[in-house]
Scaffold this active site. Structure first.
Site, PDB file in Angstrom:
ATOM      1  CE  LYS A   1     -85.177  46.687  15.103  1.00  0.00           C
ATOM      2  NZ  LYS A   1     -83.713  46.681  15.150  1.00  0.00           N
TER       3      LYS A   1
ATOM      4  N   GLY B   1     -76.110  44.380  19.994  1.00  0.00           N
ATOM      5  CA  GLY B   1     -74.739  44.881  20.106  1.00  0.00           C
ATOM      6  C   GLY B   1     -73.776  43.939  20.810  1.00  0.00           C
TER       7      GLY B   1
ATOM      8  CG  ASN C   1     -76.304  50.034  13.687  1.00  0.00           C
ATOM      9  OD1 ASN C   1     -77.186  50.866  13.835  1.00  0.00           O
ATOM     10  ND2 ASN C   1     -75.059  50.416  13.499  1.00  0.00           N
ATOM     11  CB  THR C   2     -73.059  47.011  16.912  1.00  0.00           C
ATOM     12  OG1 THR C   2     -74.211  47.664  17.441  1.00  0.00           O
ATOM     13  CG2 THR C   2     -71.863  47.379  17.761  1.00  0.00           C
TER      14      THR C   2
ATOM     15  CB  ALA D   1     -80.142  42.226  17.635  1.00  0.00           C
TER      16      ALA D   1
END
Lengths: 291, 66
Positions: free
Chosen positions: A127, A188, A241-242, A219
């Site tokens: 990535k 995030g 992710n977050t 994201a």
């Protein structure tokens, strides 16, 4: 993990009933995936929680970062890879924290070296993340393109994190990106997809003559509805992710993300009704007793 | 013999190979990647790679990330 196996089971039954998206694989480079959700491994309060969230998300690909080993005399004993089963997951090393093309290429090669003979699939995957600054963490387009060209020439299959600029995404595809991964909003930030129109145009332009070309929203996702909304735009998957790691109940959120990915994909395939300003009655006008 | 390992100056009293350096830190060779003077050192060369004075070594691993 207490609740997620039964949840996951119910989910896969649902998916089978609906002829769900997991029956239609996503092909990215040399790898074929059932799940359209890619999840990160960062910011978890424990590695056990991370492992449970991965299971609940149904993801097959998890991202990892490359960092200096902490050199201690005593063996701390716990490596993140002990919590990522090579039979179940494909590792996608990122180049997070790199600010120019040279750094990106250097980190990508270190990631590839670690994956070589590691027991995990997909050693040539990376990535690509080339950031502009530490405050915005926005991708830097010139360095991104430059690094992509080097990595493609070096035999990598490159999944490119980038901004939602239509022409940049076009250039990245032309330069050999295995997938383009425009950000929905800053990393995030939890703002979801801020420029849905740009994503729509990217999907239309890049998939026009190449309908299977993979486009992933990477994201900015905050919650499940953001994932569903992204998938409804016709993108092939979502990387986050977050939104899971930072949720109050991360395992539950991981499961929500799995369902939202399915729901959004199904809704996209089903084709939504057009938006209209005024109402259209669902019940017949004919035969009203007060008519 | 002064060597820079992960950005820090380290002194080794005796000659040492990369494999021995990893073992000193209880690092499993399959869980790291090593750069020797900015060039990736393939795993199969860890045993034979002798560290020299002035070498710059990076030892990296996978950590959590998005």
């Amino acid at each position: 993990m207490k609740s997620s196996p039964s949840l996951a089971e119910a989910d896969s039954n649902l998916s089978a009933l609906a002829g769900g998206p997991e029956s239609e694989p996503l092909k990215m480079g040399s790898i074929e995936l059932r799940s359209r959700l890619i999840v990160g491994t960062g910011k978890y309060s424990s590695l056990e929680l991370m492992r449970d969230c991965h299971a609940a998300s149904g993801a097959q690909v998890v991202t990892v970062a490359v960092r200096r080993e902490r050199l201690v005399d005593k063996n701390s004993g716990r490596n993140i890879l002990d919590f990522i089963d090579p039979e179940k997951y494909i590792l996608l090393p990122n180049t997070a924290g790199c600010f120019d093309a040279d750094e990106v290429v250097r980190v990508a090669r270190l990631g590839r070296e670690m994956l070589t003979d590691s027991g995990y699939r997909g050693a040539n995957w990376v990535k690509l993340e080339c950031l502009g600054d530490t405050k915005t963490l926005l991708p830097e387009p010139i360095g991104t393109l430059k690094a992509l060209e080097t990595l493609v020439a070096d035999g990598f299959e490159v999944l490119v994190y980038c901004s939602d600029d239509v022409m940049l995404c076009k250039r990245l595809k032309e330069a050999g990106a295995t997938a383009v991964m425009p950000a929905g909003s800053p990393i995030g930030s939890g703002q979801g997809v801020l420029n849905a129109n740009a994503i729509r145009i990217i999907v239309e332009l890049l998939k026009g003559e190449d309908p299977l070309y993979p486009i992933i929203i990477d994201a900015g996702v905050g919650t499940a509805s953001d994932v569903a909304a992204a998938m409804e735009l016709g993108v092939d998957g979502v990387l986050l992710n977050t939104a899971i790691a930072g949720a109050k109940d991360p395992v539950r959120m991981a499961h929500a993300m799995r369902l939202a990915t399915h729901a959004g994909r199904l809704a996209f395939q089903a084709g939504r009704i057009p938006r209209k300003l005024y109402a259209t009655a669902s019940s017949p006008w004919e035969g009203r007793i007060n008519g | 013999m002064d060597v820079v390992v992960n950005g820090k100056k380290v002194e080794f009293p005796e000659p040492i190979t990369v494999a021995e350096l990893l073992a000193q830190h209880h690092l499993h060779p399959t869980r790291v990647a090593v750069e020797l003077n900015r060039e990736i050192l393939p795993r199969k060369e860890y045993n034979s790679a002798q560290i020299k004075s002035g070498d710059q070594i990076e030892i990296v691993t996978f950590v959590g990330g998005g």
